[in-house]
Scaffold this active site. Sequence first.
Site, PDB file in Angstrom:
ATOM      1  N   LYS A 223       0.812  -1.215   0.000  1.00 16.62           N
ATOM      2  CA  LYS A 223       0.000   0.000   0.000  1.00 16.62           C
ATOM      3  C   LYS A 223       0.853   1.277   0.000  1.00 16.62           C
ATOM      4  CE  LYS A 223      -3.964  -2.144   2.411  1.00 16.62           C
ATOM      5  NZ  LYS A 223      -4.894  -2.006   3.548  1.00 16.62           N
TER       6      LYS A 223
ATOM      7  N   TYR B 248     -12.903  -2.739  -2.494  1.00 14.11           N
ATOM      8  CA  TYR B 248     -13.296  -2.639  -1.079  1.00 14.11           C
ATOM      9  C   TYR B 248     -14.816  -2.531  -0.921  1.00 14.11           C
ATOM     10  CZ  TYR B 248      -8.415  -2.142   0.410  1.00 14.11           C
ATOM     11  OH  TYR B 248      -7.079  -2.368   0.687  1.00 14.11           O
TER      12      TYR B 248
ATOM     13  N   ASN C 240      -2.143   0.170   6.973  1.00 14.35           N
ATOM     14  CA  ASN C 240      -1.592  -1.094   7.485  1.00 14.35           C
ATOM     15  C   ASN C 240      -0.737  -1.861   6.479  1.00 14.35           C
ATOM     16  OD1 ASN C 240      -3.638  -1.961   5.881  1.00 14.35           O
ATOM     17  ND2 ASN C 240      -4.816  -2.993   7.470  1.00 14.35           N
TER      18      ASN C 240
ATOM     19  N   HIS D 124      -2.190  -5.268   1.555  1.00 10.60           N
ATOM     20  CA  HIS D 124      -3.446  -5.999   1.355  1.00 10.60           C
ATOM     21  C   HIS D 124      -3.086  -7.410   0.934  1.00 10.60           C
ATOM     22  CE1 HIS D 124      -7.310  -7.334  -0.167  1.00 10.60           C
ATOM     23  NE2 HIS D 124      -6.636  -7.795  -1.210  1.00 10.60           N
TER      24      HIS D 124
ATOM     25  N   GLU E 262      -9.598 -11.109  -7.383  1.00 13.02           N
ATOM     26  CA  GLU E 262      -8.709  -9.963  -7.170  1.00 13.02           C
ATOM     27  C   GLU E 262      -7.559  -9.935  -8.171  1.00 13.02           C
ATOM     28  OE1 GLU E 262      -7.603  -9.831  -3.027  1.00 13.02           O
ATOM     29  OE2 GLU E 262      -9.600  -9.147  -2.430  1.00 13.02           O
TER      30      GLU E 262
HETATM   31  P1  IDP Z   1      -7.828  -6.941   5.760  1.00 10.56           P
HETATM   32  O1  IDP Z   1      -7.056  -5.932   4.937  1.00 10.56           O
HETATM   33  O2  IDP Z   1      -7.037  -7.411   6.942  1.00 10.56           O
HETATM   34  O3  IDP Z   1      -8.367  -8.070   4.930  1.00 10.56           O
HETATM   35  P2  IDP Z   1     -10.535  -5.856   5.791  1.00 10.56           P
HETATM   36  O4  IDP Z   1     -11.517  -6.020   6.908  1.00 10.56           O
HETATM   37  O5  IDP Z   1     -10.768  -6.625   4.536  1.00 10.56           O
HETATM   38  O6  IDP Z   1      -9.079  -6.175   6.392  1.00 10.56           O
HETATM   39  O7  IDP Z   1     -10.470  -4.304   5.491  1.00 10.56           O
HETATM   40  C1  IDP Z   1      -9.836  -3.819   4.339  1.00 10.56           C
HETATM   41  C2  IDP Z   1      -9.017  -2.590   4.677  1.00 10.56           C
HETATM   42  O8  IDP Z   1      -9.894  -1.544   5.112  1.00 10.56           O
HETATM   43  C3  IDP Z   1      -8.053  -2.777   5.840  1.00 10.56           C
HETATM   44  O9  IDP Z   1      -6.824  -3.373   5.452  1.00 10.56           O
HETATM   45  C4  IDP Z   1      -7.860  -1.348   6.303  1.00 10.56           C
HETATM   46  O10 IDP Z   1      -6.959  -0.627   5.453  1.00 10.56           O
HETATM   47  C5  IDP Z   1      -9.271  -0.773   6.126  1.00 10.56           C
HETATM   48  N1  IDP Z   1     -10.079  -0.888   7.355  1.00 10.56           N
HETATM   49  C6  IDP Z   1     -10.685  -1.994   7.858  1.00 10.56           C
HETATM   50  N2  IDP Z   1     -11.345  -1.738   9.005  1.00 10.56           N
HETATM   51  C7  IDP Z   1     -11.156  -0.416   9.249  1.00 10.56           C
HETATM   52  C8  IDP Z   1     -11.600   0.466  10.295  1.00 10.56           C
HETATM   53  O11 IDP Z   1     -12.297   0.083  11.247  1.00 10.56           O
HETATM   54  N3  IDP Z   1     -11.199   1.769  10.199  1.00 10.56           N
HETATM   55  C9  IDP Z   1     -10.436   2.233   9.174  1.00 10.56           C
HETATM   56  N4  IDP Z   1     -10.019   1.445   8.172  1.00 10.56           N
HETATM   57  C10 IDP Z   1     -10.360   0.131   8.201  1.00 10.56           C
HETATM   58 MG    MG Z   2      -9.844  -8.158   3.457  1.00  7.73          MG
END
Ligand code: IDP
Ligand code: MG
Length: 158
Positions: free
Chosen positions: A13, A53, A116, A119, A130
């Site tokens: 990212k 997303y 974070n 992805h 994807e």
């Molecule tokens: P993942 O990336 O671990 O699979 P997902 O639940 O699929 O997690 O969420 C996708 C992305 O959305 C996350 O990597 C993060 O960047 C963002 N995200 C998820 N939950 C939150 C939140 O509660 N606040 C802000 N951003 C979030």
């Molecule tokens: Mg995810």
Amino acid sequence: MQVQMERTLVIIKPDALNRSIVGEIISRFEKKGLKIVAMKMQRLQEEKLREHYGKHKDKDFFNDLIKYMSSIPSVLLVLEGKEAVDVVRKMTGNTVGRKAEPGTIRGDFSMSVQVNIVHASDSAEEAKREVRRFFSEEEIQHYSKLDFDWVYSSDEKK
Ligand code: IDP
Ligand code: MG
């Protein structure tokens, strides 16, 4: 038990690019024994990110997420290996950087829920979708990797 080769999508990212750890992340996947079958640098378009997303479209962080992910380029990879989806998810760690285990990519490099670092596809089915979303068939490389004989045992290579 014969386990199939699998492909998974990784997006390194925008924050990883700005924190100069792209090489470190790619290196971890290489050292693990995963095969890179596609790789490119691209500024992701908002429209594609909204689709990618989509499950979060009603969340209050959705617009922020799209803005962050489209702010500067990302590095996209397709990795191949036995149970690659699961292996890469484990290496990635908990979504919330602050809660991710040390030793995982997020555990070592992230303090954030959203920002974070990587992805990674979360199921084999999702990974297929994807990979198709971000790569054309021509962008996927077919080659034999020389260390393959040492990454898997003879029965696993069948
Ligand atoms: P993942 O990336 O671990 O699979 P997902 O639940 O699929 O997690 O969420 C996708 C992305 O959305 C996350 O990597 C993060 O960047 C963002 N995200 C998820 N939950 C939150 C939140 O509660 N606040 C802000 N951003 C979030
Ligand atoms: Mg995810």
